[in-house]
Design a protein around this motif. Structure first.
Motif, short mmCIF file in Angstrom:
data_model
loop_
_atom_site.label_atom_id
_atom_site.label_comp_id
_atom_site.label_asym_id
_atom_site.label_seq_id
_atom_site.Cartn_x
_atom_site.Cartn_y
_atom_site.Cartn_z
N SER A 228 -4.75 -3.07 -10.84
CA SER A 228 -3.26 -2.84 -10.50
C SER A 228 -2.94 -1.41 -10.19
O SER A 228 -3.01 -0.48 -11.45
CB SER A 228 -2.17 -3.48 -11.39
OG SER A 228 -0.93 -3.18 -10.93
N THR B 283 -0.09 -0.04 -9.74
CA THR B 283 1.24 0.49 -10.35
C THR B 283 1.19 0.31 -11.85
O THR B 283 2.30 0.48 -12.42
CB THR B 283 2.25 -0.27 -9.80
OG1 THR B 283 2.24 -1.83 -9.94
CG2 THR B 283 2.56 0.01 -8.17
N SER B 284 0.07 -0.13 -12.48
CA SER B 284 -0.01 -0.47 -13.78
C SER B 284 0.21 0.89 -14.69
O SER B 284 -0.13 1.76 -14.41
CB SER B 284 -1.00 -1.15 -14.13
OG SER B 284 -2.30 -0.27 -14.02
N ALA C 58 3.59 -4.27 -13.70
CA ALA C 58 4.44 -3.97 -12.54
C ALA C 58 5.08 -2.62 -12.61
O ALA C 58 5.59 -1.97 -11.52
CB ALA C 58 5.57 -4.96 -12.45
N GLY D 37 9.56 1.04 -12.34
CA GLY D 37 10.10 1.21 -10.87
C GLY D 37 10.25 -0.18 -10.49
O GLY D 37 11.67 -0.49 -10.09
N THR D 38 9.44 -1.23 -10.61
CA THR D 38 9.50 -2.56 -9.90
C THR D 38 10.38 -3.34 -10.79
O THR D 38 11.18 -3.95 -10.41
CB THR D 38 8.06 -3.13 -9.79
OG1 THR D 38 7.24 -2.34 -8.88
CG2 THR D 38 8.15 -4.69 -9.31
N VAL D 39 10.13 -3.17 -12.15
CA VAL D 39 10.91 -4.02 -12.92
C VAL D 39 12.35 -3.80 -13.17
O VAL D 39 13.37 -4.60 -13.05
CB VAL D 39 10.43 -3.85 -14.61
CG1 VAL D 39 11.37 -4.75 -15.62
CG2 VAL D 39 8.90 -4.37 -14.66
N GLU E 123 14.08 -2.84 -10.45
CA GLU E 123 14.83 -3.64 -9.37
C GLU E 123 15.43 -4.95 -9.44
O GLU E 123 16.25 -5.37 -8.87
CB GLU E 123 13.86 -3.54 -8.34
CG GLU E 123 13.24 -2.15 -7.95
CD GLU E 123 12.08 -2.58 -6.64
OE1 GLU E 123 11.91 -3.26 -6.44
OE2 GLU E 123 11.72 -1.31 -6.09
N ILE F 80 12.34 -12.21 -11.44
CA ILE F 80 11.20 -11.04 -11.83
C ILE F 80 10.10 -11.81 -12.17
O ILE F 80 8.92 -11.43 -11.78
CB ILE F 80 11.63 -10.12 -12.85
CG1 ILE F 80 10.68 -9.11 -13.21
CG2 ILE F 80 12.17 -11.12 -13.91
CD1 ILE F 80 11.03 -7.92 -13.97
N THR G 260 8.32 -13.52 -9.13
CA THR G 260 7.97 -12.20 -8.22
C THR G 260 6.37 -11.61 -8.74
O THR G 260 5.62 -11.38 -7.75
CB THR G 260 8.93 -11.00 -7.99
OG1 THR G 260 10.00 -11.76 -7.54
CG2 THR G 260 8.49 -10.12 -6.97
N VAL G 261 6.57 -10.96 -9.99
CA VAL G 261 5.27 -10.56 -10.55
C VAL G 261 4.22 -11.54 -10.37
O VAL G 261 3.13 -11.19 -10.39
CB VAL G 261 5.48 -9.83 -11.83
CG1 VAL G 261 4.44 -9.28 -12.54
CG2 VAL G 261 6.72 -8.92 -11.78
N ASP H 69 1.96 -11.69 -7.52
CA ASP H 69 0.71 -10.54 -7.54
C ASP H 69 -0.41 -11.01 -8.47
O ASP H 69 -1.61 -10.61 -8.49
CB ASP H 69 1.24 -9.08 -7.97
CG ASP H 69 2.25 -8.69 -6.59
OD1 ASP H 69 1.98 -9.28 -5.42
OD2 ASP H 69 3.02 -8.04 -6.89
#
Length: 525
Positions: A197, A199-200, A276, A279-281, A283, A290, A293-294, A297
């Motif tokens: 990942s 963004t991890s 994630a 930043g992603t969380v 949102e 959430i 959505t996660v 991926d």
């Protein structure tokens, strides 16, 4: 008829309230305790908000929130060991602190159920459409409201039909829920550590340290959220009169429920934040999509639908199990003379409190439908108000435990720690959070709607408003008589009850049975 060879089904044994004894076992009670918190839905609903509040220290907040819950769970264990009453907080606080405090504790439990059942069914309805890939219906408020009401009616019917059916339904739903959450967490962390990942983040031990949170107000805000995410584990104790080994199994189930929830919450929170990224969380601060959505991926298509199913079963399971403590509490209150007698009726065939169960279901629908049609954010404000009432009756229970057992506290170190110190610490923290949340929720800007009444935030008005309504009903009930209940005086646990040799007499004032310690002063009534 005699001589025909026909055999009649054995008549089930019932307790003094008419509930079926030994209907469920320890594992059933444990599963109901875990399911009542709706772990998948609770995580989906608040993980984004927690990350916004404290960042990567989200697991630390979940761990810190566990501490007062575990301490209060010990209070539930010891109070249930002395008094196996399905009214739990109502019965125990009445014994330790008197009828006025006990009545308000019971009222708070009943109201929290009525306020939240619709919200849970609403989530179950929306995720049902998402699971079936009916995105149009998932975005339609009338469609969601209709299916939510159907779910509420069905779950109320399951609760009326019998506690065994309720337990069997929960056994299926909780396996689908927790197994999927743990699968998601394991796969997500594997991808993180394998570098798959982009963004991890790399998890560290500091994520679990509450002292690493620099802003005390952020920590308090996170703990307030934690009250909601752990709330519900005590449902197993509300079924004490219907559980095998009622003196210990329900209390142990409550304690173990909090531990299982801690492990589940920490693993999923770490997985979501690590995979994630912050930043992603963030949102998804006010979006319970959430996890799905996660999961898209993490697990890919179509396996991400397992997480959608998990949230669906979580909300549906909790819709049912939230009815149980509210209906059992009102049953206990009615049998004690604190509520109308009709609420104490038990179905002669199903051996469940059918009247109180149906009333709770109807009131939940009556609250949910207009509120949801007015504004979905209004429904979110209702959930925010729950923290007030939950902290209120949990704190009452913790203080009641130490007060009721006060002559036993210094007889051993174990008694002092687990019956005195732990419940009082847990209750003190929750009482502090209660007053802090009053200050926080008084700001209209802290609500989802931004609405205010008399200059106060809507969640505060809802929370304190229902408590105030309870005070009015209690005073009216007292003014119309009911001396048998309001004439009760605070009690102290008899030594033989504290040792587990006998049990106390029933709150409803039933005559003492063989091996039952009479309530002090009851012989004068």
């Amino acid at each position: 008829m005699e001589g025909t060879g026909e055999r009649r089904a054995p008549v089930p044994e019932t307790g003094d309230k008419g509930l079926k004894k030994g209907a469920i076992g320890f594992m059933d009670a444990l599963i109901i305790g875990v399911a009542s918190t709706a772990p998948a839905y609770s995580l989906a609903a608040v993980i984004g908000l927690i990350v916004v509040t404290v960042g990567v220290q989200s697991p630390a907040v979940l761990f810190a929130s566990f501490i007062p819950m575990f301490f209060i769970a010990t209070a539930f264990y010891y109070m249930n060991r002395a008094d196996q009453d399905c009214g739990t907080t109502f019965s125990w606080v009445t014994r330790a602190m008197g009828p006025w405090a006990g009545w308000m504790g019971g009222w708070a439990i009943s109201v929290t159920g009525i306020l939240v059942i619709g919200s849970l069914a609403d989530v179950a309805a929306r995720y049902t459409y998402l699971l079936l890939t009916l995105e149009g219906l998932a975005a339609s408020k009338p469609a969601i409201t209709l299916l939510a009401v159907v779910y509420m009616v069905l779950m109320t019917a399951v609760c009326v039909y019998g506690i065994e059916l309720s337990a069997r339904v929960q056994n299926f739903l909780i396996v689908a829920q927790v197994a999927t959450l743990l699968l998601f967490a394991v796969v997500a962390l594997f991808l993180v550590f394998s570098g798959s990942s982009e963004t991890s983040l790399s998890p560290s031990l500091s994520w679990f340290n509450p002292l690493a949170i620099d802003d005390p107000s952020a920590l308090i805000g996170g703990l307030l959220i934690g009250v909601f995410i752990y709330w519900g584990w005590e449902s197993s104790v509300n079924l004490t009169e219907e559980t095998e080994d009622s003196a210990s199994a329900p209390g142990l189930a409550a304690v173990f429920s909090t531990v299982i929830l801690l492990a589940t919450y920490l693993s999923v929170a770490v997985a979501v934040v690590a995979f994630a990224g912050i930043g992603t969380v963030t949102e998804f601060a006010d979006d319970d999509a959430i996890l799905s959505t996660v999961a898209t991926d993490v697990l890919g298509s179509p396996w991400y639908l397992l997480v959608v199913l998990s949230v669906l079963t979580s909300a549906l399971a909790s819709t049912q199990t939230t009815i149980l403590p509210a209906s059992r509490t009102t049953l206990s209150m009615a049998r004690a003379g604190a509520f109308p007698r009709a609420m104490g009726s038990v179905h002669p065939r199903f051996l469940t409190p059918h009247v109180s169960t149906i009333v709770i279901g109807i009131l939940a629908i009556v609250w949910y439908v207009p509120v949801n049609l007015i504004s979905e954010n209004f429904l979110f404000d209702t959930l925010s108000a729950l923290s007030l009432m939950v902290a209120f009756y949990y704190a009452l229970t913790g203080f009641a435990c130490a007060i009721y057992y006060r002559r036993e506290l210094f007889k051993s170190v174990k008694n002092l720690l687990f019956i005195g110190v732990a419940p009082v610490l847990g209750a003190s923290l929750l009482a502090y959070l209660f007053f802090v949340s009053i200050v926080d929720l008084s700001d209209p800007g802290a609500s989802y709607t931004g609405s205010s009444i008399f200059g106060l935030g809507l969640p505060l008005v809802i929370g304190l408003g229902f408590l105030f309504i309870g005070v009015i009903f209690m005073v009216v009930w007292r003014l119309t008589g009911h001396d048998d209940f309001f004439g009760r005086t605070p009690e102290i646990v008899p030594p033989e009850v504290a040792r587990g040799e006998v049990k106390v007499s029933e709150t409803a004032g039933a005559p003492a049975e063989s091996g039952v310690a009479a309530r002090p002063g009851s012989e004068d009534r």
